[in-house]
Design an enzyme around this catalytic site. Structure first.
Site, PDB file in Angstrom:
ATOM      1  N   LYS A   1      34.364  35.653  13.258  1.00 47.08           N
ATOM      2  CA  LYS A   1      33.948  34.742  14.243  1.00 47.08           C
ATOM      3  C   LYS A   1      35.117  34.593  15.308  1.00 47.08           C
ATOM      4  CE  LYS A   1      33.807  31.601  11.086  1.00 47.08           C
ATOM      5  NZ  LYS A   1      33.694  30.506   9.909  1.00 47.08           N
TER       6      LYS A   1
ATOM      7  N   GLY B   1      34.127  21.317  11.766  1.00 46.17           N
ATOM      8  CA  GLY B   1      33.047  21.684  11.001  1.00 46.17           C
ATOM      9  C   GLY B   1      32.167  22.819  11.447  1.00 46.17           C
ATOM     10  N   THR B   2      32.602  23.622  12.602  1.00 45.84           N
ATOM     11  CA  THR B   2      31.838  24.720  13.324  1.00 45.84           C
ATOM     12  C   THR B   2      31.415  25.770  12.225  1.00 45.84           C
ATOM     13  OG1 THR B   2      33.982  25.571  14.124  1.00 45.84           O
ATOM     14  CG2 THR B   2      32.437  24.187  15.733  1.00 45.84           C
ATOM     15  N   GLY B   3      32.573  26.031  11.473  1.00 44.20           N
ATOM     16  CA  GLY B   3      32.287  27.518  10.588  1.00 44.20           C
ATOM     17  C   GLY B   3      31.263  27.054   9.560  1.00 44.20           C
ATOM     18  N   CYS B   4      31.306  25.640   9.007  1.00 43.52           N
ATOM     19  CA  CYS B   4      30.627  25.194   7.857  1.00 43.52           C
ATOM     20  C   CYS B   4      28.989  25.277   8.295  1.00 43.52           C
ATOM     21  CB  CYS B   4      30.900  23.759   7.389  1.00 43.52           C
ATOM     22  SG  CYS B   4      32.628  23.440   6.706  1.00 43.52           S
TER      23      CYS B   4
ATOM     24  N   THR C   1      35.121  20.066  17.478  1.00 46.03           N
ATOM     25  CA  THR C   1      34.616  21.578  16.992  1.00 46.03           C
ATOM     26  C   THR C   1      34.933  21.288  15.346  1.00 46.03           C
ATOM     27  OG1 THR C   1      37.022  22.655  17.421  1.00 46.03           O
ATOM     28  CG2 THR C   1      34.992  22.989  18.705  1.00 46.03           C
TER      29      THR C   1
HETATM   30  N1  LIG Z   1      34.874  26.029  21.797  1.00 45.81           N
HETATM   31  C1  LIG Z   1      33.588  26.722  21.608  1.00 45.81           C
HETATM   32  N2  LIG Z   1      32.638  27.017  22.185  1.00 45.81           N
HETATM   33  C2  LIG Z   1      31.738  27.728  21.924  1.00 45.81           C
HETATM   34  N3  LIG Z   1      31.503  28.361  20.650  1.00 45.81           N
HETATM   35  C3  LIG Z   1      32.637  27.944  19.808  1.00 45.81           C
HETATM   36  C4  LIG Z   1      33.838  27.253  20.027  1.00 45.81           C
HETATM   37  N4  LIG Z   1      34.421  27.235  19.139  1.00 45.81           N
HETATM   38  C5  LIG Z   1      33.872  27.777  18.026  1.00 45.81           C
HETATM   39  N5  LIG Z   1      32.640  28.397  18.540  1.00 45.81           N
HETATM   40  C6  LIG Z   1      31.617  29.290  17.687  1.00 45.81           C
HETATM   41  O1  LIG Z   1      31.581  28.406  16.531  1.00 45.81           O
HETATM   42  C7  LIG Z   1      31.273  29.306  15.273  1.00 45.81           C
HETATM   43  C8  LIG Z   1      32.224  28.892  14.321  1.00 45.81           C
HETATM   44  O2  LIG Z   1      33.509  29.604  14.726  1.00 45.81           O
HETATM   45  P1  LIG Z   1      34.792  29.029  14.386  1.00 45.81           P
HETATM   46  O3  LIG Z   1      35.268  27.966  14.911  1.00 45.81           O
HETATM   47  O4  LIG Z   1      35.807  30.087  14.647  1.00 45.81           O
HETATM   48  O5  LIG Z   1      34.868  28.855  12.782  1.00 45.81           O
HETATM   49  P2  LIG Z   1      35.816  28.023  11.670  1.00 45.81           P
HETATM   50  O6  LIG Z   1      35.355  26.420  11.864  1.00 45.81           O
HETATM   51  O7  LIG Z   1      35.750  28.540  10.630  1.00 45.81           O
HETATM   52  O8  LIG Z   1      37.381  28.126  12.485  1.00 45.81           O
HETATM   53  C9  LIG Z   1      31.479  30.717  15.816  1.00 45.81           C
HETATM   54  O9  LIG Z   1      30.024  31.011  16.256  1.00 45.81           O
HETATM   55  C10 LIG Z   1      32.366  30.416  17.168  1.00 45.81           C
HETATM   56  O10 LIG Z   1      31.910  31.418  18.181  1.00 45.81           O
HETATM   57  C1  LIG Z   2      35.222  19.766   2.925  1.00 50.50           C
HETATM   58  C2  LIG Z   2      35.692  20.461   3.880  1.00 50.50           C
HETATM   59  N1  LIG Z   2      35.230  21.940   3.808  1.00 50.50           N
HETATM   60  C3  LIG Z   2      35.365  22.815   4.905  1.00 50.50           C
HETATM   61  C4  LIG Z   2      36.255  22.098   6.035  1.00 50.50           C
HETATM   62  C5  LIG Z   2      36.507  23.265   7.055  1.00 50.50           C
HETATM   63  O1  LIG Z   2      35.521  23.166   7.969  1.00 50.50           O
HETATM   64  P1  LIG Z   2      35.608  24.104   9.047  1.00 50.50           P
HETATM   65  O2  LIG Z   2      33.902  24.338   9.365  1.00 50.50           O
HETATM   66  O3  LIG Z   2      36.404  25.592   8.711  1.00 50.50           O
HETATM   67  O4  LIG Z   2      36.239  23.715  10.332  1.00 50.50           O
HETATM   68  P2  LIG Z   2      37.179  22.568  10.486  1.00 50.50           P
HETATM   69  O5  LIG Z   2      36.817  21.131   9.547  1.00 50.50           O
HETATM   70  O6  LIG Z   2      38.466  23.149   9.728  1.00 50.50           O
HETATM   71  O7  LIG Z   2      37.499  22.094  11.786  1.00 50.50           O
HETATM   72  C6  LIG Z   2      36.776  21.000   6.067  1.00 50.50           C
HETATM   73  N2  LIG Z   2      37.349  20.432   7.073  1.00 50.50           N
HETATM   74  N3  LIG Z   2      36.184  20.226   4.917  1.00 50.50           N
END
Ligand SMILES: Nc1ncnc2c1ncn2[C@@H]1O[C@H](COP(=O)(O)OP(=O)(O)O)[C@@H](O)[C@H]1O
Ligand SMILES: Cc1ncc(COP(=O)(O)OP(=O)(O)O)c(N)n1
Length: 265
Positions: free
Chosen positions: A175, A208-211, A206
């Site tokens: 990602k 919890g985007t990955g979750c 942002t």
């Molecule tokens: N500011 C943003 N604008 C648009 N898409 C985003 C943004 N930040 C993350 N994404 C998208 O959200 C999804 C989760 O990515 P990411 O944020 O890298 O994960 P994580 O929460 O695990 O760090 C991916 O599809 C990424 O491209």
């Molecule tokens: C309970 C719990 N699980 C996972 C995360 C991490 O979430 P993620 O979608 O990777 O993004 P951030 O929360 O780090 O912004 C979490 N925070 N808590």
């Protein structure tokens, strides 16, 4: 009517933006019956993680057994797994219950900096969990830890995806949320690459985007959608959730799990 069923094996986020709560909201929005096995309780809000309380191994195993032997699991995802013992238990349960469509979100560190996986557990992720996974969805820092590469470009993301694929997982999505410019994710199927593109939204919300993204993939897989359709829907879901974030909390706020179906709330 056939009901698609998805299980999340992850940590609880009291703030509701990430973890089990984000996953269940996403499953529900995508018409999938959601179930959970909680690995750890976090006291968390938009300002950070204030406490982490792992659930005893026996309790995690029993939660997975309870839902798998009764309700059934069409697809599952993992999130926060906290330590190596939990990772090994989850890998064993995935094999025991023949869960084929497992999406592993290799959660390591929250965006605020709190460790959600012990550093010494990274080996267990590589050697025990990834080989039983169908798909994994590392962000850039996670892909760097898994591969030892320094990732600065789309070419680096592709190389990382290949190396992670070599660890025994069928589909890899690296990602691009942590890169500069457009939010581009690389999908690797063991042979070729696809891109999931969106513009980047300049927002602090942002959490919890990955979750949410990995839960949306698991939901679509539970419904039997083809891989590339599933990941494209998940990308559209998370893009809408970020674009129309709710603006609640005093820090990095949650995304909007309604947005994909109810634009312009
Ligand atoms: N500011 C943003 N604008 C648009 N898409 C985003 C943004 N930040 C993350 N994404 C998208 O959200 C999804 C989760 O990515 P990411 O944020 O890298 O994960 P994580 O929460 O695990 O760090 C991916 O599809 C990424 O491209
Ligand atoms: C309970 C719990 N699980 C996972 C995360 C991490 O979430 P993620 O979608 O990777 O993004 P951030 O929360 O780090 O912004 C979490 N925070 N808590």
């Amino acid at each position: 009517m056939k009901v698609a069923r998805a299980l999340t094996i992850a940590g609880s986020d009291s703030g509701g933006g990430a973890g089990i709560q984000a996953d269940l909201k996403t499953f529900q929005m995508l018409d999938v019956f959601g179930m959970s096995a909680i690995t750890a309780i976090t006291a968390q809000n938009t300002l950070g993680v204030h406490g982490i309380y792992p659930v005893p191994l026996e309790g995690i195993g029993l939660q997975i057994d309870a839902v798998a032997t009764d309700l059934g699991v069409d697809a599952a995802k993992t999130g926060m797994l906290a330590d190596a013992a939990i990772i090994r238990l989850v890998a064993d349960k995935v094999k025991e219950h023949n869960i084929e469509k497992l999406v592993v979100d290799p959660v390591m560190v929250a965006k605020g900096g709190a460790r959600l996986l012990q550093e010494q557990a990274q080996d267990a992720l590589i050697h025990d969990l990834l080989p039983v996974a169908f798909m994994t969805t590392p962000n850039i820092p996670e892909a760097e830890v898994l591969t030892g590469l320094s990732i600065r470009s789309l070419v680096d993301m592709k190389e990382a995806a290949k190396r992670i694929g070599d660890m025994g997982v069928k589909y890899v999505i690296v990602k691009g949320g942590h890169m500069q410019g457009d939010a581009i994710d690389i999908v690797f199927d063991g042979t070729s690459f696809e891109q999931l593109d969106s513009k980047r939204f300049e927002t602090p919300h942002t959490h919890g985007t990955g979750c949410t993204f990995s839960a949306a993939i698991a939901a679509e897989l539970a419904k039997g959608r083809p891989i590339f359709e599933a990941v494209a829907t998940a990308k559209a879901f998370i893009t809408a959730a970020i674009r129309e974030s709710l603006g609640i909390g005093h820090g990095h706020g949650p995304t909007n799990h309604w947005a994909y179906f109810r634009s312009n709330l």
